[in-house]
Design a protein around this motif. Structure first.
Motif, PDB file in Angstrom:
ATOM      1  N   UNK A  43       5.737   6.622   3.427  1.00 23.76           N
ATOM      2  CA  UNK A  43       5.457   5.759   2.286  1.00 23.76           C
ATOM      3  C   UNK A  43       4.832   4.490   2.826  1.00 23.76           C
ATOM      4  N   UNK A  44       3.710   4.128   2.231  1.00 21.35           N
ATOM      5  CA  UNK A  44       3.071   2.876   2.667  1.00 21.35           C
ATOM      6  C   UNK A  44       2.549   3.006   4.081  1.00 21.35           C
ATOM      7  N   UNK A  45       3.198   2.327   4.975  1.00 23.61           N
ATOM      8  CA  UNK A  45       2.762   2.369   6.363  1.00 23.61           C
ATOM      9  C   UNK A  45       3.935   1.940   7.225  1.00 23.61           C
ATOM     10  N   UNK A  46       3.941   2.365   8.474  1.00 20.82           N
ATOM     11  CA  UNK A  46       4.988   1.880   9.356  1.00 20.82           C
ATOM     12  C   UNK A  46       4.391   1.549  10.708  1.00 20.82           C
ATOM     13  N   UNK A  68      -1.902   5.819  -1.632  1.00 20.84           N
ATOM     14  CA  UNK A  68      -1.740   4.759  -0.642  1.00 20.84           C
ATOM     15  C   UNK A  68      -3.050   4.382   0.031  1.00 20.84           C
ATOM     16  N   UNK A  70      -5.458   2.481  -0.745  1.00 21.76           N
ATOM     17  CA  UNK A  70      -5.765   1.059  -0.708  1.00 21.76           C
ATOM     18  C   UNK A  70      -4.956   0.362   0.389  1.00 21.76           C
ATOM     19  N   UNK A  71      -3.691   0.756   0.496  1.00 19.25           N
ATOM     20  CA  UNK A  71      -2.839   0.183   1.541  1.00 19.25           C
ATOM     21  C   UNK A  71      -3.358   0.537   2.925  1.00 19.25           C
ATOM     22  N   UNK A  74      -6.142  -1.457   3.955  1.00 23.56           N
ATOM     23  CA  UNK A  74      -5.734  -2.805   4.347  1.00 23.56           C
ATOM     24  C   UNK A  74      -5.164  -2.814   5.768  1.00 23.56           C
ATOM     25  N   UNK A  75      -4.330  -1.798   6.045  1.00 25.34           N
ATOM     26  CA  UNK A  75      -3.690  -1.796   7.358  1.00 25.34           C
ATOM     27  C   UNK A  75      -4.631  -1.352   8.483  1.00 25.34           C
ATOM     28  N   UNK A  77      -7.395  -2.771   9.045  1.00 23.80           N
ATOM     29  CA  UNK A  77      -8.134  -3.952   9.503  1.00 23.80           C
ATOM     30  C   UNK A  77      -7.753  -4.365  10.917  1.00 23.80           C
TER      31      UNK A  77
END
Lengths: 232, 858
Positions: A43-46, A68, A70-71, A74-75, A77
């Motif tokens: 979920x999301x990122x870790x 996810x 879009x997330x 972002x991560x 970058x």
């Protein structure tokens, strides 16, 4: 604020990208713990921190599910390396990578070292295998070529052009551990060499060799010497 | 505190400065309270409030106060009501006329880090108009706002926060997203979009970092748009209305769910959930967390971090407890480093014990190392492991309620856990014994370790005893090793306790199968041990044992000893006597003396040669001995006889002479310079003519011409005058070939004498021609040499005479050295050595009368 300081002292960012359930988390876990474990959908990122030589490295695991994206973008970058993961038993994972994750990477990072990793080698025998080595290799070389082009627009001496293309594709099994270490050894070796070169003056290299510059704090007197208590 | 002044008034927002608390209400009222902090009799902090003033904003519309900020550096209070920005005096709540009306705003933000301290730069407010796609910067000087600059943005701003020159803005609109604008450079970039339907908010969290709400996640981003932390997942059914950062937590509040959740930023997990119904507001102000309901305001104080740690430990959430303790430690380290370390160690130790109790040994191990605790605290948990001699008293037992590992193991599955536990302890002790922690506790640690290894029959037991400087309690260790039948290790223990004899006793018993231990490396180990052993009595005692079992290997006790360890007793003569019953060993030892130590002692060489000989003879007697072995033994003997020059040939000869070993015999004769016997063996018995020639070459090497001539002559004689007449014919050919090949080595006259008279000249023509030519050549060369020398001699004499041809001066004072009278007449005698006499005094012309030198013919 030791914790927050420690996390911001990341010198290198490595991101793992790929379609849902291709085995990104398993790949990373295998590398970090040396063990294979079933994982639930991320979920999301870790994030896991690792020390490569003098450098703090952040290994980012992203979630492959569409919502996810879009997330993940972002991560991405500031990533110096993107590990693009495909499932050797699932031809669609290559398509997804090409259509979703590579464009996403291009949007977020100017240029970076890209490595394509095929997973689930232990399951990919006979007819179960849907991604041929040649396809994976072509994908790796194709993507690397693009990254080099992007890098050269900013820096004519980018180290990416000297990376041997035959080392950009790996077939692994997180279950047996086959090939996993090689992926990270190659990345570590390539990056450390480049980082050392930059630290020692970099041979007249200009600014902006891809996304690495933003993540690398070379100007602040090299890497952090103190190993933080939060490093895992 | 309760707020009941106006029944229909509900809290909308709050701001604080020092002891002042400002409450903005839903109907446009701002109330100013003075807070007093007191300690209750129970030690709890309690707050008492006093109303200091209030003001109604927005006239009769009674619109809610949207935003409220106390700017202590300017002593001003900012409020946003119905899109209009108000400026007030912080202490009197007097409303200022700001000159221009800043209105129709969605929100504003100030530079938070500057708001509580006076700084050099002007105080700035960034405002976001409701319908315009821009944000505007104003400066505040005194009572007035000055418009500075506009920054265009793609959509109107919904929420903002500022850090330094960066403003993070939540854009409203269809695809809402967060952007960061650098108001110094004027550039803007995207962060990420938030999920439709969620409440976007932005909070500054520390320097250079913002916290934004992406919908299902809380995301942190640096001002450069990169995140260094993974996202915080809010969890299902929890649409947050606000969130804030209170180190080391992110606290989020969902009005809908009526819950406040606390997330640990280190591992992004929700660590606490507080029900909070009818919530109106929640924010962090000056490091404190405020939450408001309709009519009341709460100050949520975090439990002191150390208490949190204890709480976590109590709930056996070890990992989190340790993480938090590390954070606490890091915070405290700047103030009191040693206390911080002590604290962390105590927590880790406690955590380690919790892991031990639950059987998570590898985790416990790491923590035990990190905590730096006395290893005996752990050893003592294993019943019967700590040596009885130990004086250790556990001090950490208050940290845990563990009776013993055995008890835990019994409570669970039993065997497996206990085995795991012991494996863990072995790993741990191995590691810890090399560290500082082991100082002064080595005996307890090492003894326990060895006991464990013995019980485990571990392969590392022996390497440990051998390679590490272990401090062991002898009796206890011995008992354990005997109990677990680790005899090899036991022997080593004896050895390291200087009881070599006992050690060897055990090893020999293991070898003789009286004891059994698979760890024992075998016979060669004992041999190697003895070869290094410095106690001669023991060596001699067990060497016999070893030689009885294997002479070839056993002799290595002596041959592989280091030179430095020689004692008088182990000198070669003594050992040769000692080894007498063991012929094979003797032979190997002699070989060692001769080949490896290059001994020049004649008796060793002789003994070795006779050993070879005896070996060979022994083999010959055995009818079954394979040819190959015979041959090998013989080659060995021959090789030695030919290569060594030290042995006494006469001694050996007696043993060989009666056998058919002509070759050896010939060598021995050769050594004794009995060339004729040697050659006649070669020629008559072996009929090996090339060998005979080789023999001559060999023995004439480095000798004079005469010796050589004699040797060849001898060979020729052997050829031509055999004892057995019948051989004569056969030997003509080799004799001729010898003559023809080595003609130069002979004295032709002697050869002619040897040659049978009935031989035609033609047979020896080649030899004669060559020897005549050779003689002539020698003769002529001699003559040339003679004449050349004579010429040289004459030339020198001539030179000599000319050098002496000086005039001789005779004065009145010159006296004859013979008669000591002056010279009176002109005649005198001069001898070649310069002596001058009277004629009469020099009667003999060839003898100097003074020196007696004779000048005869040269």
């Amino acid at each position: 604020m030791a914790a927050s300081e420690a996390k911001s002292k990341t010198d290198l960012k490595v991101i793992v990208l790929g379609a849902a359930s291709v085995g990104k988390t398993c790949l990373l876990q295998r590398y970090l713990t040396g063990e294979f474990a079933d994982t639930i959908s991320s979920i999301g990122a870790s994030l896991a921190l690792k020390r490569w030589g003098d450098w703090n490295v952040a290994l980012w695991d992203t979630a492959g599910e569409e919502r996810y994206a879009s997330l993940s973008s972002f991560y991405c970058r500031g990533a110096a390396v993107a590990i693009l993961v495909v499932d050797l038993t699932e031809a669609a994972s290559v398509t997804r990578l090409r259509e979703v994750f590579i464009p996403l990477l291009h949007d977020s990072v100017d240029s970076c070292l890209t490595v394509v990793v095929g997973t689930k080698l232990d399951l990919a025998s006979g007819t179960d295998r849907e991604v041929k080595t040649s396809v994976g290799r072509a994908l790796a070389e194709d993507e690397h070529r693009k990254q080099v082009e992007r890098a050269l627009m900013r820096d004519a001496n980018s180290y990416l052009q000297s990376v041997p293309t035959e080392k950009l594709y790996y077939e692994t099994s997180a279950k047996t551990g086959e090939g996993v270490a090689e992926v990270f050894e190659f990345i570590q070796g390539t990056l450390l060499e480049e980082m050392e070169r930059r630290r020692s003056g970099g041979g007249g290299r200009g600014k902006g060799a891809g996304g690495m510059d933003r993540a690398i704090r070379v100007g602040e007197g090299g890497p952090t010497k103190n190993k933080s208590c939060c490093d895992k | 505190m309760s707020y009941r002044d106006r029944p229909r008034t509900e809290v909308e927002c709050i701001t604080t400065a020092d002891r002042s608390l400002y409450v903005g209400t839903a109907d446009g009222l701002i109330v100013f309270y003075q807070l007093e902090e007191n300690l209750s009799p129970l030690g709890k902090t309690i707050y008492q409030s006093k109303v200091k003033g209030q003001i109604q904003l927005g006239g009769d519309k009674r619109k809610p106060i949207q935003q409220l900020t106390a700017v202590s550096s300017q002593r001003r209070l900012l409020a946003l009501v119905d899109g209009l920005l108000y400026l007030m005096n912080m202490s009197t709540l007097e409303l200022y006329d700001t000159g221009q009306r800043i209105q129709k705003l969605n929100c504003y933000c100030i530079n938070e880090s500057k708001s509580h301290q006076s700084s050099a730069g002007p105080f700035e407010v960034i405002v976001a108009p409701q319908r315009r796609k821009q944000i505007q910067k104003y400066t505040l000087s005194g009572e007035r706002f000055g418009h500075v600059k506009d920054y265009s943005i793609p959509e109107p701003a919904h929420a903002m926060a500022r850090d330094g020159n960066s403003v993070c803005v939540a854009l409203s609109g269809q695809d809402g997203k967060y952007v960061i604008i650098n108001i110094h450079e004027g550039n803007m970039f995207d962060i990420l979009s938030y999920e439709p339907g969620s409440t976007p908010f932005v909070r500054r969290m520390g320097k250079g970092e913002f916290l934004v709400n992406a919908g299902s996640f809380g995301i942190t981003t640096t001002i450069s748009g990169i995140s260094n932390r993974p996202p915080v997942e809010w969890g299902s059914e929890f649409p947050p209305k606000a969130a804030t950062y209170v180190f080391p937590y992110i606290v989020a509040w969902s009005q809908e769910a009526e819950v406040i959740r606390v997330f640990n930023l280190i591992h992004q997990k929700c660590v606490q959930e507080i029900p909070f119904n009818n919530g109106r507001y929640m924010s962090e102000l000056s490091g404190k967390l405020y939450a408001a309901r309709d009519k009341s305001i709460y100050l949520l104080s975090a439990m002191p971090l150390k208490e949190q740690v204890n709480d976590l430990l109590e709930r056996e959430l070890v990992e989190e407890a340790v993480l938090l303790a590390e954070t606490v430690g890091a915070l405290e380290a700047s103030k009191n480093p040693s206390a911080a370390v002590e604290y962390m160690n105590a927590v880790k130790l406690k955590a380690a014990f919790i892991y031990l109790a639950t059987g998570s040994f590898s985790q416990a191990e790491t923590l035990l190392h990190e905590s730096g605790c006395d290893p005996r605290e752990v050893i003592v948990l294993f019943e019967g492991l700590l040596p009885q001699s130990s004086t250790f008293q556990p001090v950490a037992s208050h940290l845990h309620s563990l009776p013993s590992i055995q008890a835990i193991a019994e409570a669970s599955e039993g065997g497996v856990v206990l085995r795991e536990a012991k494996k863990f302890l072995i790993r741990y002790l191995k590691e810890v014994r090399t560290t500082q922690l082991a100082l002064g506790r080595r005996e307890d640690i090492d003894t326990s370790l060895v006991k464990l290894l013995a019980e485990d029959h571990s392969a590392s037991l022996v390497p440990y005893i051998t390679n590490h400087d272990l401090h062991l309690s002898f009796d206890e260790t011995k008992q354990a090793l005997e109990d677990y039948k680790c005899y090899h290790a036991l022997a080593l223990l004896y050895y390291y306790s200087n009881q070599t004899n006992e050690a060897l006793g055990i090893w020999t018993r293991i070898y003789d199968k009286q004891l059994s231990d698979s760890q024992f490396p075998g016979f060669s180990y004992i041999i190697e041990f003895l070869s290094k052993c410095g106690i001669i009595e023991v060596v001699l005692q067990y060497a016999k044992w070893a030689l009885d079992r294997n002479q070839e290997v056993g002799v290595k006790i002596f041959t592989e000893r280091l030179e430095g360890e020689k004692s008088k007793q182990l000198e070669p003569p003594f050992l040769l006597e000692y080894l007498k019953p063991y012929p094979d060993a003797t032979l190997l030892y002699l070989e060692y003396l001769v080949n490896d130590r290059n001994s020049t002692e004649e008796s060793f060489h002789t003994q070795l040669a006779s050993s070879y000989l005896r070996q060979l003879l022994g083999l010959r007697e055995e009818t079954s001995a394979p040819d190959r072995e015979l041959k090998r033994a013989r080659v060995k003997l021959q090789g030695f006889l030919e290569s060594s020059t030290r042995y006494n040939p006469a001694c050996l000869l007696s043993e060989v002479v009666d056998t058919d070993m002509y070759r050896e015999c010939s060598v021995l004769y050769g050594r004794m310079e009995e060339h004729e016997k040697a050659l006649s063996l070669l020629v008559h018995k072996l009929r090996d003519y090339p060998m005979a020639q080789e023999y001559c070459e060999e023995y004439s090497k480095g000798k004079g011409r005469v010796y050589r001539q004699n040797l060849y002559q001898t060979l020729l004689r052997v050829y031509l005058q055999p004892q057995d007449r019948s051989d004569q014919k056969i030997l003509i050919t080799p004799a001729l070939s010898l003559l023809n090949a080595h003609g130069a080595q002979f004295d032709a006259a002697q050869v002619l004498e040897l040659l049978p008279h009935d031989w035609p000249v033609t047979t020896v023509k080649a030899f004669l021609l060559r020897s005549i030519r050779g003689s002539m050549d020698t003769h002529r060369t001699g003559k040339i040499e003679y004449n050349l020398s004579r010429g040289e001699n004459l030339r020198v004499r001539e030179q000599y005479i000319s050098l002496q041809g000086d005039p001789i001066v005779i004065t009145d004072n010159t006296r004859c050295p013979v008669c000591n009278l002056p010279f009176s007449d002109a005649a005198f005698v001069r001898y070649p050595n310069g002596v001058i006499t009277h004629l009469k005094c020099g009667r003999n012309k060839t003898i100097c009368p003074v020196t007696g030198t004779w000048f005869g013919k040269v």
